[in-house]
Write a protein that holds these residues in place. Structure first.
Motif, PDB file in Angstrom:
ATOM      1  N   VAL A  95       0.832  -1.197   0.000  1.00 26.97           N
ATOM      2  CA  VAL A  95       0.000   0.000   0.000  1.00 26.97           C
ATOM      3  C   VAL A  95       0.869   1.250   0.000  1.00 26.97           C
ATOM      4  O   VAL A  95       2.070   1.186   0.244  1.00 26.97           O
ATOM      5  N   ALA A  96       0.233   2.365  -0.231  1.00 25.20           N
ATOM      6  CA  ALA A  96       0.854   3.672  -0.029  1.00 25.20           C
ATOM      7  C   ALA A  96      -0.017   4.420   0.972  1.00 25.20           C
ATOM      8  O   ALA A  96      -1.227   4.153   1.085  1.00 25.20           O
ATOM      9  N   PHE A  97       0.599   5.329   1.689  1.00 20.73           N
ATOM     10  CA  PHE A  97      -0.108   6.128   2.686  1.00 20.73           C
ATOM     11  C   PHE A  97       0.420   7.547   2.582  1.00 20.73           C
ATOM     12  O   PHE A  97       1.628   7.754   2.438  1.00 20.73           O
ATOM     13  N   GLU A  98      -0.487   8.528   2.650  1.00 17.15           N
ATOM     14  CA  GLU A  98      -0.078   9.917   2.510  1.00 17.15           C
ATOM     15  C   GLU A  98      -0.787  10.769   3.542  1.00 17.15           C
ATOM     16  O   GLU A  98      -1.955  10.539   3.861  1.00 17.15           O
ATOM     17  N   ALA A  99      -0.062  11.716   4.093  1.00 19.23           N
ATOM     18  CA  ALA A  99      -0.641  12.718   4.996  1.00 19.23           C
ATOM     19  C   ALA A  99       0.046  14.036   4.694  1.00 19.23           C
ATOM     20  O   ALA A  99       1.185  14.074   4.219  1.00 19.23           O
ATOM     21  N   ASP A 100      -0.676  15.115   4.963  1.00 19.65           N
ATOM     22  CA  ASP A 100      -0.084  16.427   4.733  1.00 19.65           C
ATOM     23  C   ASP A 100      -0.677  17.450   5.683  1.00 19.65           C
ATOM     24  O   ASP A 100      -1.616  17.150   6.417  1.00 19.65           O
ATOM     25  N   HIS A 101      -0.102  18.618   5.633  1.00 16.47           N
ATOM     26  CA  HIS A 101      -0.563  19.726   6.465  1.00 16.47           C
ATOM     27  C   HIS A 101      -0.317  21.012   5.684  1.00 16.47           C
ATOM     28  O   HIS A 101       0.726  21.165   5.049  1.00 16.47           O
ATOM     29  N   VAL A 102      -1.276  21.923   5.757  1.00 14.75           N
ATOM     30  CA  VAL A 102      -1.159  23.202   5.063  1.00 14.75           C
ATOM     31  C   VAL A 102      -1.602  24.313   6.005  1.00 14.75           C
ATOM     32  O   VAL A 102      -2.602  24.174   6.707  1.00 14.75           O
ATOM     33  N   ASP A 103      -0.845  25.403   6.035  1.00 14.68           N
ATOM     34  CA  ASP A 103      -1.297  26.623   6.703  1.00 14.68           C
ATOM     35  C   ASP A 103      -1.163  27.771   5.700  1.00 14.68           C
ATOM     36  O   ASP A 103      -0.982  27.517   4.507  1.00 14.68           O
ATOM     37  N   LEU A 104      -1.246  28.997   6.128  1.00 12.95           N
ATOM     38  CA  LEU A 104      -1.240  30.122   5.184  1.00 12.95           C
ATOM     39  C   LEU A 104       0.094  30.318   4.465  1.00 12.95           C
ATOM     40  O   LEU A 104       0.124  30.796   3.342  1.00 12.95           O
ATOM     41  N   LYS A 105       1.198  29.977   5.107  1.00 13.71           N
ATOM     42  CA  LYS A 105       2.511  30.266   4.535  1.00 13.71           C
ATOM     43  C   LYS A 105       3.293  29.043   4.075  1.00 13.71           C
ATOM     44  O   LYS A 105       4.240  29.170   3.308  1.00 13.71           O
TER      45      LYS A 105
END
Length: 144
Positions: free
Chosen positions: A74-84
């Motif tokens: 399998v593959a697994f992905e996570a991310d995070h985004v803020d304004l900058k």
């Protein structure tokens, strides 16, 4: 040699080390599981927790569990985004449903809580074979 985000502050895209990627993966709770079975690729959002170098999540009976039973890679992905800025981590690995009462009891002790109040009695553990990540700095497009 993998560069660290700290080594190139002016680059808007920086490759993370495996350790940095793993550390960031542990800060989120929602990721995406990518599975493939019978020539079809599916992606599922899952609540997860990292523990002792693995990713664990709970799931109900259904397509996700069937597909990762047919094809454990399998593959697994996570991310995070803020304004900058933001980051994205992708992990490849082998998934397996926890089977023994000892494994399930240990998983029950982890802070893994479903966001959707439906019965999810199956624990799945992903053992990583590869992990990579990128840190992203947002800003205006470069001048052509």
């Amino acid at each position: 040699m993998t560069t660290s985000a700290k080594d190139s502050p002016d680059d808007p895209v920086t490759e993370l080390t495996a350790e940095e990627s793993w550390d960031l993966l542990g800060t989120e709770q929602l990721g995406r599981l990518i599975v493939s079975a019978s020539g079809r690729v599916d992606i599922f959002p899952v609540n997860y927790v990292t523990h002792e170098g693995k990713v664990l999540f709970r799931t109900a009976e259904g397509t996700k569990l069937v597909e990762l039973t047919i094809h454990r890679e399998v593959a697994f992905e996570a991310d995070h985004v803020d304004l900058k800025s933001g980051w994205s981590v992708v992990m490849h690995g082998t998934a397996r449903r926890l089977q023994t009462s000892q494994e399930i009891a240990a998983a029950d002790e982890l802070p893994l809580h479903s966001w959707v109040p439906t019965p999810k009695y199956n624990y799945v553990e992903i053992t990583p074979t590869e992990i990579s990540g990128r840190r992203l700095m947002f800003g205006p497009d470069p001048v052509r």
